[in-house]
Design an enzyme around this catalytic site. Structure first.
Site, PDB file in Angstrom:
ATOM      1  N   ASP A  50      -4.442  -0.179  -2.666  1.00 45.51           N
ATOM      2  CA  ASP A  50      -4.787  -0.177  -1.240  1.00 45.51           C
ATOM      3  C   ASP A  50      -5.613   1.068  -0.939  1.00 45.51           C
ATOM      4  O   ASP A  50      -5.464   1.703   0.115  1.00 45.51           O
ATOM      5  CB  ASP A  50      -3.533  -0.225  -0.364  1.00 45.51           C
ATOM      6  CG  ASP A  50      -3.824  -0.787   1.033  1.00 45.51           C
ATOM      7  OD1 ASP A  50      -4.895  -1.396   1.209  1.00 45.51           O
ATOM      8  OD2 ASP A  50      -3.001  -0.599   1.936  1.00 45.51           O
ATOM      9  N   ARG A  79       7.502  -3.876   1.100  1.00 42.38           N
ATOM     10  CA  ARG A  79       7.621  -3.228   2.411  1.00 42.38           C
ATOM     11  C   ARG A  79       9.063  -3.196   2.906  1.00 42.38           C
ATOM     12  O   ARG A  79       9.502  -2.245   3.551  1.00 42.38           O
ATOM     13  CB  ARG A  79       6.742  -3.952   3.436  1.00 42.38           C
ATOM     14  CG  ARG A  79       6.677  -3.245   4.770  1.00 42.38           C
ATOM     15  CD  ARG A  79       5.832  -4.021   5.764  1.00 42.38           C
ATOM     16  NE  ARG A  79       4.436  -4.068   5.400  1.00 42.38           N
ATOM     17  CZ  ARG A  79       3.546  -3.097   5.661  1.00 42.38           C
ATOM     18  NH1 ARG A  79       3.953  -1.984   6.268  1.00 42.38           N
ATOM     19  NH2 ARG A  79       2.289  -3.225   5.320  1.00 42.38           N
ATOM     20  N   SER A  91      -5.428   2.241   5.511  1.00 43.36           N
ATOM     21  CA  SER A  91      -4.632   3.026   6.462  1.00 43.36           C
ATOM     22  C   SER A  91      -3.161   3.033   6.065  1.00 43.36           C
ATOM     23  O   SER A  91      -2.620   2.044   5.588  1.00 43.36           O
ATOM     24  CB  SER A  91      -4.770   2.447   7.869  1.00 43.36           C
ATOM     25  OG  SER A  91      -4.236   1.150   7.941  1.00 43.36           O
ATOM     26  N   HIS A  93       1.627  -5.974  -0.135  1.00 43.19           N
ATOM     27  CA  HIS A  93       2.619  -5.034   0.421  1.00 43.19           C
ATOM     28  C   HIS A  93       4.026  -5.646   0.337  1.00 43.19           C
ATOM     29  O   HIS A  93       4.832  -5.507   1.263  1.00 43.19           O
ATOM     30  CB  HIS A  93       2.303  -4.661   1.874  1.00 43.19           C
ATOM     31  CG  HIS A  93       0.868  -4.298   2.120  1.00 43.19           C
ATOM     32  ND1 HIS A  93       0.153  -3.491   1.272  1.00 43.19           N
ATOM     33  CD2 HIS A  93       0.014  -4.644   3.127  1.00 43.19           C
ATOM     34  CE1 HIS A  93      -1.084  -3.340   1.743  1.00 43.19           C
ATOM     35  NE2 HIS A  93      -1.195  -4.036   2.855  1.00 43.19           N
ATOM     36  N   HIS A 145      -2.042  -9.510   4.229  1.00 41.25           N
ATOM     37  CA  HIS A 145      -1.262  -8.322   4.572  1.00 41.25           C
ATOM     38  C   HIS A 145       0.067  -8.756   5.187  1.00 41.25           C
ATOM     39  O   HIS A 145       0.094  -9.490   6.180  1.00 41.25           O
ATOM     40  CB  HIS A 145      -2.061  -7.480   5.576  1.00 41.25           C
ATOM     41  CG  HIS A 145      -1.271  -6.412   6.261  1.00 41.25           C
ATOM     42  ND1 HIS A 145      -1.360  -5.076   5.913  1.00 41.25           N
ATOM     43  CD2 HIS A 145      -0.385  -6.472   7.294  1.00 41.25           C
ATOM     44  CE1 HIS A 145      -0.563  -4.370   6.704  1.00 41.25           C
ATOM     45  NE2 HIS A 145       0.045  -5.190   7.550  1.00 41.25           N
TER      46      HIS A 145
END
Length: 301
Positions: free
Chosen positions: A168, A116, A172, A113, A84
């Site tokens: 994902d 990002r 969250s 990710h 992550h």
């Protein structure tokens, strides 16, 4: 305490656990988990460069990588670490340190990710050039970061062969204000993968070219990355894991797992796996023109 990552309906697989290092285990060690638990194929997500991580040291990351690599070698699995990536300025630096100071190959880490922020998108280009893998998270709702990043890579002629895109799913999805304070929590949706295909198709009328370019990122690339046998392709001898989409809208029509029909157009959700569907009845309740449908092999759902 497992995160279902390479999720295949009817043949579930998982990668180990949570953001923090050391990870929780079932058997007492990552290596034993990989060797003794058939469904366990790797480690992750381990968080780095993020305020929610445990800020693992070089020694902790190197030790974890070594343990998961050996466990993967002994069990015939990839043993890869799904990493992550947060917003911190260190971005990929902790991984580069392990790769440059140890014998752990760059392919053992899969940073995720990667859209990002702009710095991560740029850093990913060098990571790919050195032979590494990258994972992008499919855009949620009105987001376009992953689509924009992939378009940038495509425009610059960067090969997509070592890139995967994942949903994902139900992970969250927090939102923070300008002070870094948490203001709400949401979750990522599994439908985002198909949404990514549809969003690309709206910008390019050549839908066949879109499928040829992007489908491997959702299907064969993840299977190859995580060394998942007989998955990710429509090929003789492979598992008959299929999504059937409308070729004009890319809307999901049918879901098959190992040849078993799990979803039809009139279903609200997935059916309980049952009897193999006779080919002559496959489209009995579907559109009158089966030629309007296209089969898509899947790895991430």
């Amino acid at each position: 305490a497992y995160e279902i990552s390479a999720c295949l309906v009817g043949s579930e697989m998982c990668i180990r656990d949570r953001y923090r290092v050391p990870p929780l285990t079932v058997t007492g060690s990552v290596q034993k988990d990989l060797m003794l638990i058939e469904q366990c194929i790797g480690v992750g997500e381990i968080a780095i460069s993020d305020h929610r991580s445990s800020h693992p040291s070089f020694d902790e990351l190197a030790r974890l990588a070594s343990e998961s690599r050996v466990g993967g070698m002994l069990s015939g699995k990839s043993g890869k670490i799904h990493v992550h990536m947060g917003d911190a300025k260190t971005n990929l630096d902790p991984l580069w340190e392990v790769v440059e100071k140890t014998a752990i190959p760059i392919t053992h880490f899969v940073p995720t990710h990667m859209a990002r922020n702009v710095d991560l998108i740029q850093a990913g280009k060098l990571w790919l050039k050195r032979g590494g893998w990258l994972d992008f998270t499919a855009d949620q709702k009105s987001e376009t970061e992953t689509m924009d990043a992939l378009n940038e890579y495509i425009d610059e002629g960067i090969p997509l062969s070592n890139i995967t895109v994942s949903s994902d799913s139900f992970g969250s999805c927090p939102t923070f204000n300008e002070k870094g304070e948490l203001i709400r929590y949401e979750s990522h949706q599994p439908t985002s993968l198909l949404s990514l295909l549809r969003n690309f198709s709206r910008k390019d009328k050549n839908k066949l070219q879109i499928l040829e370019l992007l489908l491997p990122l959702l299907t064969s690339n993840p299977a190859r990355c995580y060394q998942i046998p007989l998955k990710g392709k429509i090929e003789e001898g492979y598992s008959a894991d299929l999504l059937v989409l409308d070729k004009n809208t890319f809307e999901l029509r049918y879901v098959f797992s190992k040849g078993t029909l799990l979803k039809k157009p009139e279903d609200n959700g997935l059916s309980v796996p049952g009897t193999l569907i006779d080919q002559s009845k496959t489209f009995a309740s579907g559109p009158k023109n089966p030629q309007s449908l296209i089969p898509v092999s899947y790895t991430h759902l």
